[in-house]
Write a protein that holds these residues in place. Structure first.
Motif, mmCIF file in Angstrom:
data_model
loop_
_atom_site.group_PDB
_atom_site.id
_atom_site.type_symbol
_atom_site.label_atom_id
_atom_site.label_comp_id
_atom_site.label_asym_id
_atom_site.label_seq_id
_atom_site.Cartn_x
_atom_site.Cartn_y
_atom_site.Cartn_z
ATOM 1 N N GLY A 1 2.036 18.972 6.046
ATOM 2 C CA GLY A 1 3.403 18.210 5.542
ATOM 3 C C GLY A 1 3.350 17.608 4.299
ATOM 4 N N THR A 2 1.719 16.384 4.783
ATOM 5 C CA THR A 2 2.645 15.165 3.755
ATOM 6 C C THR A 2 1.983 15.598 2.105
ATOM 7 O OG1 THR A 2 1.162 14.796 4.764
ATOM 8 C CG2 THR A 2 2.530 13.717 5.482
ATOM 9 N N GLY A 3 0.762 16.554 2.590
ATOM 10 C CA GLY A 3 0.286 17.082 1.151
ATOM 11 C C GLY A 3 -0.738 16.392 0.850
ATOM 12 N N MET A 4 -1.711 16.358 -0.737
ATOM 13 C CA MET A 4 -3.020 15.308 -0.834
ATOM 14 C C MET A 4 -2.361 13.769 -1.419
ATOM 15 S SD MET A 4 -5.887 16.728 0.499
ATOM 16 C CE MET A 4 -6.465 15.592 -0.492
ATOM 17 N N GLY A 5 -0.999 14.270 -1.931
ATOM 18 C CA GLY A 5 -0.610 12.883 -2.648
ATOM 19 C C GLY A 5 -0.202 11.946 -2.111
ATOM 20 N N PHE A 6 -0.024 11.877 -0.496
ATOM 21 C CA PHE A 6 0.257 11.078 0.980
ATOM 22 C C PHE A 6 -1.528 10.764 1.359
ATOM 23 C CE2 PHE A 6 0.541 10.603 5.577
ATOM 24 C CZ PHE A 6 1.053 9.228 5.560
ATOM 25 N N ALA A 7 -2.433 11.485 1.284
ATOM 26 C CA ALA A 7 -3.785 11.054 0.636
ATOM 27 C C ALA A 7 -4.788 10.238 0.306
ATOM 28 C CB ALA A 7 -5.161 12.350 1.255
ATOM 29 N N LEU A 8 -3.352 10.038 -0.938
ATOM 30 C CA LEU A 8 -4.630 9.623 -2.554
ATOM 31 C C LEU A 8 -3.162 8.371 -1.993
ATOM 32 C CD1 LEU A 8 -4.346 12.188 -4.898
ATOM 33 C CD2 LEU A 8 -6.309 10.469 -4.231
ATOM 34 N N LEU A 9 -1.786 8.002 -1.218
ATOM 35 C CA LEU A 9 -1.547 6.735 -0.952
ATOM 36 C C LEU A 9 -2.327 6.164 0.042
ATOM 37 C CD1 LEU A 9 0.636 5.196 -1.054
ATOM 38 C CD2 LEU A 9 1.156 6.284 1.171
ATOM 39 N N LEU A 10 -2.917 6.643 0.498
ATOM 40 C CA LEU A 10 -3.112 6.157 2.150
ATOM 41 C C LEU A 10 -4.895 5.579 0.958
ATOM 42 C CD1 LEU A 10 -3.025 8.209 4.686
ATOM 43 C CD2 LEU A 10 -1.547 5.842 4.593
ATOM 44 N N ALA A 11 -5.159 6.267 0.221
ATOM 45 C CA ALA A 11 -6.820 5.830 -0.270
ATOM 46 C C ALA A 11 -6.777 4.980 -1.110
ATOM 47 C CB ALA A 11 -7.678 7.369 -0.866
ATOM 48 N N THR A 12 -6.109 4.706 -2.004
ATOM 49 C CA THR A 12 -5.511 3.455 -1.985
ATOM 50 C C THR A 12 -4.980 2.322 -1.645
ATOM 51 O OG1 THR A 12 -4.216 4.723 -4.216
ATOM 52 C CG2 THR A 12 -3.841 2.669 -3.890
ATOM 53 N N ALA A 13 -4.571 2.778 -0.549
ATOM 54 C CA ALA A 13 -4.945 1.839 0.505
ATOM 55 C C ALA A 13 -5.420 0.854 1.547
ATOM 56 C CB ALA A 13 -3.063 1.629 1.446
ATOM 57 N N ALA A 14 -6.653 1.763 1.408
ATOM 58 C CA ALA A 14 -7.612 1.447 2.285
ATOM 59 C C ALA A 14 -8.345 1.259 1.239
ATOM 60 C CB ALA A 14 -8.376 2.694 2.995
ATOM 61 N N GLY A 15 -9.163 1.237 0.231
ATOM 62 C CA GLY A 15 -9.524 0.665 -0.868
ATOM 63 C C GLY A 15 -9.062 -0.966 -0.898
ATOM 64 N N LEU A 16 -8.033 -1.153 -1.297
ATOM 65 C CA LEU A 16 -7.776 -1.980 -1.408
ATOM 66 C C LEU A 16 -7.853 -3.177 0.060
ATOM 67 C CD1 LEU A 16 -4.168 -1.984 -2.867
ATOM 68 C CD2 LEU A 16 -6.095 -2.403 -4.502
ATOM 69 N N SER A 17 -7.968 -2.407 1.317
ATOM 70 C CA SER A 17 -8.047 -3.600 2.393
ATOM 71 C C SER A 17 -9.686 -3.824 2.125
ATOM 72 C CB SER A 17 -7.170 -2.540 3.137
ATOM 73 O OG SER A 17 -6.040 -2.493 3.436
ATOM 74 N N VAL A 18 -10.613 -2.609 2.215
ATOM 75 C CA VAL A 18 -11.359 -3.292 2.471
ATOM 76 C C VAL A 18 -11.994 -4.400 1.334
ATOM 77 C CG1 VAL A 18 -13.045 -0.891 1.243
ATOM 78 C CG2 VAL A 18 -14.505 -1.754 3.522
ATOM 79 N N ALA A 19 -11.896 -4.188 0.211
ATOM 80 C CA ALA A 19 -11.502 -4.845 -0.498
ATOM 81 C C ALA A 19 -11.930 -6.853 -0.198
ATOM 82 C CB ALA A 19 -11.198 -4.841 -1.972
ATOM 83 N N ASN A 20 -11.000 -6.734 0.732
ATOM 84 C CA ASN A 20 -10.915 -8.189 0.861
ATOM 85 C C ASN A 20 -11.991 -8.816 1.588
ATOM 86 O OD1 ASN A 20 -7.907 -7.834 -0.095
ATOM 87 N ND2 ASN A 20 -7.745 -7.513 2.144
ATOM 88 N N ILE A 21 -12.647 -8.344 2.378
ATOM 89 C CA ILE A 21 -14.229 -8.620 2.869
ATOM 90 C C ILE A 21 -15.030 -8.800 1.705
ATOM 91 C CG2 ILE A 21 -16.312 -7.704 4.331
ATOM 92 C CD1 ILE A 21 -14.046 -5.390 5.759
#
Length: 394
Positions: free
Chosen positions: A3-23
């Motif tokens: 029920g969350t849709g692919m927009g939700f997946a894109l939100l998590l993808a953005t957060a994941a990308g920003l987080s892993v970049a820290n390394i």
């Protein structure tokens, strides 16, 4: 997706990308950091080593908590902590403070695995592979762009800004995720914390799917570590003598290959994970024949890089899809445990490759990479045979 849709997946993808970049922000800035903080050239490698040790500890100690506490709060707090670590790194006045900040950044940046597990757990079973593919694409882009962004920011505003600006992004991301992610009540701990964090051992011993897919990750990302940990060595040597910026372009090539592998998630959703695994493992082995030509042909090298990253990423998405599908109530624990194998593979591959290059040259590096790919193919074949026998008995 639940029920969350692919927009939700894109939100998590953005957060994941920003987080892993820290390394990766520090890696192109080591010379500037060393000069400013009076760190010798021999000790600059501690920046990457300490960050990676922190990351490994986070995988073991924090990521499994995603199965017990409210993921929204855990993700938000870990993201905020990453921002605090980046701030401390940007303001550090000496080596001790900087290295301590790197350790905090490493530990907190494992939030990317909590995010991946959360996305997988929230997905409908027939969309899980697709969602994991989207989130993993965000991770790939974060890894790719981190070094470029930090280099540009440092050139314009100084190396400290390359940590402080991402810190602001982390704080903003934490606030956004805390508001946008649905809340899930915390579960009562069914097992003590010490048993929880040893779940990687438990799953390895008891779960055949986890064991097979984690061993695949160990060997396939060992290949990744071998390639990317040593590629700059033959490219900067005769006959190419490429500059650092030109060598960096091969990372863009590799990311293009990795991003094109998202279709593997859709095939896994359709029950074709076994076929994807076999094809990608064969491609992984074959890629080393092209990579071997690095001292002679940049065109064939480029083909080999694209094939290796394409195959590795497709396997990565498929692996995560299968281990979560097999343990949907323990998504954080299985993803965190799987990533322990991933980290050991990448680190071990890179360290071994540089040693082999110094002693025996590029041919030995490629032989080692190909051997790891063959081992992955053997593990995949044995896992498939075991699965076939299990189905036959049932």
């Amino acid at each position: 997706m639940g029920g969350t849709g692919m927009g939700f997946a894109l939100l998590l993808a953005t957060a994941a990308g920003l987080s892993v970049a820290n390394i990766y922000y520090a890696q192109p800035l080591l010379d500037q950091i060393g000069a400013a903080l009076h760190v010798s050239a021999g000790n600059l490698g501690l920046t990457t080593a300490i960050t990676q040790v922190g990351y490994l500890l986070g995988l073991i100690l924090l990521v499994p908590l995603g199965d017990l506490v409210d993921p929204r709060r855990l993700i938000s707090w870990m993201t905020l902590t990453a921002g605090a670590g980046l701030t401390a790194a940007g303001l550090a006045g000496g080596p001790a403070a900087f290295f301590a900040a790197c350790a905090v950044v490493g530990v907190a940046s494992t939030v990317v695995q909590v995010i991946t597990a959360y996305a997988a757990a929230q997905s409908a079973p027939d969309q899980r592979g697709r969602v994991i593919g989207v989130v993993t694409s965000g991770v790939v882009l974060g890894i790719l762009l981190a070094r470029t962004v930090s280099g540009v920011v440092a050139e314009a505003f100084g190396w400290r800004a390359a940590f402080l600006l991402p810190a602001v992004l982390m704080v903003a991301t934490a606030v956004a995720l805390n508001r946008l992610l649905p809340r899930r009540p915390a579960k009562r701990a069914a097992v003590p914390y010490l048993r929880l964090i040893s779940s990687v051992v438990t799953f390895t011993r008891q779960d055949r799917v986890f064991r097979t897919r984690s061993l695949l990750a160990l060997f396939q990302f060992g290949c990744f570590g071998v390639l990317w940990g040593s590629l700059a060595l033959p490219l900067s040597a005769a006959p190419w003598h490429l500059s650092t910026s030109k060598i960096g372009l091969f990372g863009v090539v590799g990311a293009a290959g990795a991003l094109s592998a998202n279709g593997a998630g859709r095939l896994a959703d359709r029950g074709r994970a076994s076929t994807v695994t076999t094809v990608m493992l064969v491609l992984l082995v074959l890629s080393w024949a092209a990579i071997r030509t690095a001292p002679f042909s940049l065109v064939l090298l480029t083909v080999g890089i694209v094939v290796l990253d394409f195959a590795g990423q497709a396997l990565h998405v498929t692996n995560q899809h299968l281990i979560v599908a097999n343990n949907p109530g323990a998504a954080s624990r299985v993803i965190g445990g799987y990533m322990v194998y991933y980290s050991i593979g990448v680190g071990g591959g890179a360290i071994t490759a540089t040693s082999l290059y110094s002693a025996y040259g590029w041919g030995a590096v490629c032989s080692f990479g190909a051997a790891l790919a063959v081992l992955a193919l053997v593990v995949g074949s044995l896992g498939k045979t075991s699965q076939t026998r299990t189905h036959a008995r049932s």
